[in-house]
Design a protein around this motif. Structure first.
Motif, PDB file in Angstrom:
ATOM      1  N   ARG A   7      46.884  -9.006  98.589  1.00  0.00           N
ATOM      2  CA  ARG A   7      48.097  -8.321  98.863  1.00  0.00           C
ATOM      3  C   ARG A   7      47.705  -7.056  98.094  1.00  0.00           C
ATOM      4  O   ARG A   7      47.548  -5.934  98.487  1.00  0.00           O
ATOM      5  N   SER A   8      47.051  -7.167  97.277  1.00  0.00           N
ATOM      6  CA  SER A   8      46.531  -6.430  95.466  1.00  0.00           C
ATOM      7  C   SER A   8      45.591  -4.940  96.158  1.00  0.00           C
ATOM      8  O   SER A   8      44.884  -4.201  96.219  1.00  0.00           O
ATOM      9  N   ILE A   9      44.972  -6.227  97.328  1.00  0.00           N
ATOM     10  CA  ILE A   9      43.741  -5.280  97.443  1.00  0.00           C
ATOM     11  C   ILE A   9      44.246  -4.735  98.815  1.00  0.00           C
ATOM     12  O   ILE A   9      43.356  -3.020  98.752  1.00  0.00           O
ATOM     13  N   GLY A  10      44.623  -4.592  99.440  1.00  0.00           N
ATOM     14  CA  GLY A  10      45.571  -4.743 100.318  1.00  0.00           C
ATOM     15  C   GLY A  10      45.868  -3.018  99.839  1.00  0.00           C
ATOM     16  O   GLY A  10      45.704  -1.428 100.140  1.00  0.00           O
ATOM     17  N   ASN A  11      46.591  -2.975  99.155  1.00  0.00           N
ATOM     18  CA  ASN A  11      47.285  -2.150  98.265  1.00  0.00           C
ATOM     19  C   ASN A  11      46.081  -0.455  97.519  1.00  0.00           C
ATOM     20  O   ASN A  11      46.849   0.125  97.444  1.00  0.00           O
ATOM     21  N   PHE A  27      34.890  -3.623  92.819  1.00  0.00           N
ATOM     22  CA  PHE A  27      36.301  -3.942  92.540  1.00  0.00           C
ATOM     23  C   PHE A  27      36.909  -5.316  92.375  1.00  0.00           C
ATOM     24  O   PHE A  27      36.832  -6.354  92.952  1.00  0.00           O
ATOM     25  N   GLY A  28      36.671  -5.308  90.790  1.00  0.00           N
ATOM     26  CA  GLY A  28      37.141  -6.644  90.544  1.00  0.00           C
ATOM     27  C   GLY A  28      39.186  -6.809  91.066  1.00  0.00           C
ATOM     28  O   GLY A  28      39.804  -6.113  90.702  1.00  0.00           O
ATOM     29  N   GLU A  29      39.308  -8.517  91.445  1.00  0.00           N
ATOM     30  CA  GLU A  29      40.525  -8.065  91.183  1.00  0.00           C
ATOM     31  C   GLU A  29      40.861 -10.128  91.055  1.00  0.00           C
ATOM     32  O   GLU A  29      40.151 -11.181  91.984  1.00  0.00           O
ATOM     33  N   SER A  30      41.792 -10.490  89.838  1.00  0.00           N
ATOM     34  CA  SER A  30      41.468 -11.177  89.200  1.00  0.00           C
ATOM     35  C   SER A  30      43.351 -12.388  89.840  1.00  0.00           C
ATOM     36  O   SER A  30      43.770 -11.541  88.582  1.00  0.00           O
ATOM     37  N   LYS A  31      42.990 -13.287  90.111  1.00  0.00           N
ATOM     38  CA  LYS A  31      44.593 -13.888  90.554  1.00  0.00           C
ATOM     39  C   LYS A  31      44.977 -15.339  89.631  1.00  0.00           C
ATOM     40  O   LYS A  31      44.192 -16.010  90.214  1.00  0.00           O
ATOM     41  N   GLY A  44      44.892   0.316  89.022  1.00  0.00           N
ATOM     42  CA  GLY A  44      43.805  -0.253  89.400  1.00  0.00           C
ATOM     43  C   GLY A  44      43.334  -1.690  89.790  1.00  0.00           C
ATOM     44  O   GLY A  44      43.831  -2.407  89.534  1.00  0.00           O
ATOM     45  N   SER A  45      41.875  -1.525  90.128  1.00  0.00           N
ATOM     46  CA  SER A  45      41.057  -2.481  89.562  1.00  0.00           C
ATOM     47  C   SER A  45      40.828  -3.660  88.646  1.00  0.00           C
ATOM     48  O   SER A  45      42.005  -2.645  87.430  1.00  0.00           O
ATOM     49  N   ASP A  46      40.381  -4.694  88.603  1.00  0.00           N
ATOM     50  CA  ASP A  46      40.790  -6.014  87.112  1.00  0.00           C
ATOM     51  C   ASP A  46      38.925  -5.466  86.609  1.00  0.00           C
ATOM     52  O   ASP A  46      38.698  -6.425  85.602  1.00  0.00           O
ATOM     53  N   GLY A  47      38.496  -4.879  86.899  1.00  0.00           N
ATOM     54  CA  GLY A  47      36.823  -4.279  86.589  1.00  0.00           C
ATOM     55  C   GLY A  47      36.471  -3.236  87.364  1.00  0.00           C
ATOM     56  O   GLY A  47      36.413  -4.254  88.411  1.00  0.00           O
ATOM     57  N   VAL A  48      34.901  -2.947  86.972  1.00  0.00           N
ATOM     58  CA  VAL A  48      34.066  -2.088  87.920  1.00  0.00           C
ATOM     59  C   VAL A  48      33.199  -2.527  87.731  1.00  0.00           C
ATOM     60  O   VAL A  48      32.285  -2.486  86.064  1.00  0.00           O
ATOM     61  N   HIS A  49      31.654  -3.252  88.602  1.00  0.00           N
ATOM     62  CA  HIS A  49      30.851  -3.694  88.005  1.00  0.00           C
ATOM     63  C   HIS A  49      29.801  -2.836  89.240  1.00  0.00           C
ATOM     64  O   HIS A  49      29.987  -2.843  90.251  1.00  0.00           O
ATOM     65  N   LEU A  50      28.675  -2.772  89.511  1.00  0.00           N
ATOM     66  CA  LEU A  50      27.597  -1.545  89.863  1.00  0.00           C
ATOM     67  C   LEU A  50      26.388  -2.822  90.128  1.00  0.00           C
ATOM     68  O   LEU A  50      26.021  -3.486  88.784  1.00  0.00           O
TER      69      LEU A  50
END
Length: 314
Positions: free
Chosen positions: A185-189, A167-171, A148-154
């Motif tokens: 690519r990760s977000i697309g997946n 939804f977090g995505e850290s690279k 899943g994502s690298d974090g969920v914030h609101l």
């Protein structure tokens, strides 16, 4: 009975603001931002950040690693695991919670926890969007959750009267092109594999805060998801990479290093923006919005090693 009717907008904003736990003062003492920002298509804002320099003209990488480790409890533990607002909370309780948080972090096998924790800071401090799911508590339960994502914030949008879920995505990669390409690519997946649906279910079942306000927000998220209204999808992306311009700046005179680095960095902002636009434009089909944080490091691998050293207490 009071004549005043609670304002849902005010309740949501005030409640979510009260959940923010990352130290804004410490973050801003180490991380600066350029005046330049890029607005790109799909709807995205790109912010360019950098490490501030200390009085010895060195980027504050070690201080950042220490700050991240100091936030282990906030990042790793929900109120199910640690009741942080308990009136009889003692030093022994804090020490036990810190030990448990370290254990959870060490169990993770992705080697990306330093980047995930740093993204947590960006989302809480810059976006004012608190963490609502402690992913460290659920990592390892199943392959699906790990992917899943690298974090969920609101965050509550006053303007649009709805919740923004991030939804977090850290690279953290050696080159900017690798960080940008791999994040897109990760977000697309994530969308192809219906990650949004799984993560929203985590919000409703694993909401970080268990008081009445937290339960109310979780209930509203569940209702928004069921009705298909009131919940907008966003991705917060941290793009970190090694940039040798820090080494050039270290040769500058006392207190001039940071300014020299910023000038070098500014000269590359447009090129970075073009790369981001190229890869993220391919995600327009997701209908999501994006908040992108660009942060060059003197050396990505050295930062990971520093984080591990502080975490292990060496």
């Amino acid at each position: 009975m009071s004549d005043a009717t609670p304002n849902p907008e005010a309740l949501n904003k005030e409640t979510l603001d009260s959940f923010i736990e990352a130290s804004s003062a410490r973050f801003h003492s180490m991380i600066g931002s350029l005046d330049s920002t890029n607005l790109i298509t799909p709807p995205a804002e790109v912010r360019f950040h950098y490490f501030k320099f200390d009085d010895d003209s060195r980027p504050r990488v070690s201080a950042l690693a220490e700050t991240l480790v100091d936030h282990l409890i906030q990042f790793c533990l929900s109120e199910r695991r640690f009741q942080r607002h308990r009136p009889d909370l003692s030093l022994v309780d804090l020490q036990a919670a810190n030990r448990e948080a370290r254990t959870l972090l060490r169990r993770a096998t992705s080697a990306g926890e330093a980047g995930e924790m740093l993204l947590y800071f960006f989302m809480e401090v810059i976006l004012r969007a608190p963490q609502v799911v402690c992913k460290m508590e659920i990592k390892g339960r199943s392959e699906m959750e790990v992917l899943g994502s690298d974090g969920v914030h609101l965050r509550w949008s006053e303007q649009d009267q709805l919740f923004d879920i991030f939804f977090g995505e850290s690279k953290l990669e050696q080159t900017p092109s690798a960080a940008i390409r791999n994040a897109a690519r990760s977000i697309g997946n994530f969308h192809t594999n219906k990650g949004r649906e799984r993560e929203i279910k985590l919000v409703t079942s694993q909401f970080k805060y268990l008081d009445d306000k937290g339960k109310s927000v979780a209930s509203q998220i569940a209702k928004s998801y069921d009705t298909g209204r009131g919940l907008r999808t966003n991705h917060a992306c941290l793009l970190g990479f090694t940039l040798r311009d820090y080494e050039i700046a270290l040769k500058s005179k006392f207190r001039e290093a940071e300014l020299d680095f910023k000038n070098c960095y500014l000269s590359k902002v447009n090129a970075f923006g073009k790369q981001i636009r190229k890869h993220f434009s391919l995600l327009e089909w997701t209908k999501a919005r994006f908040e992108i944080f660009v942060l060059p490091f003197p050396c990505v691998e050295a930062f990971r090693q520093e984080f591990d050293k502080v975490l292990s207490g060496k």
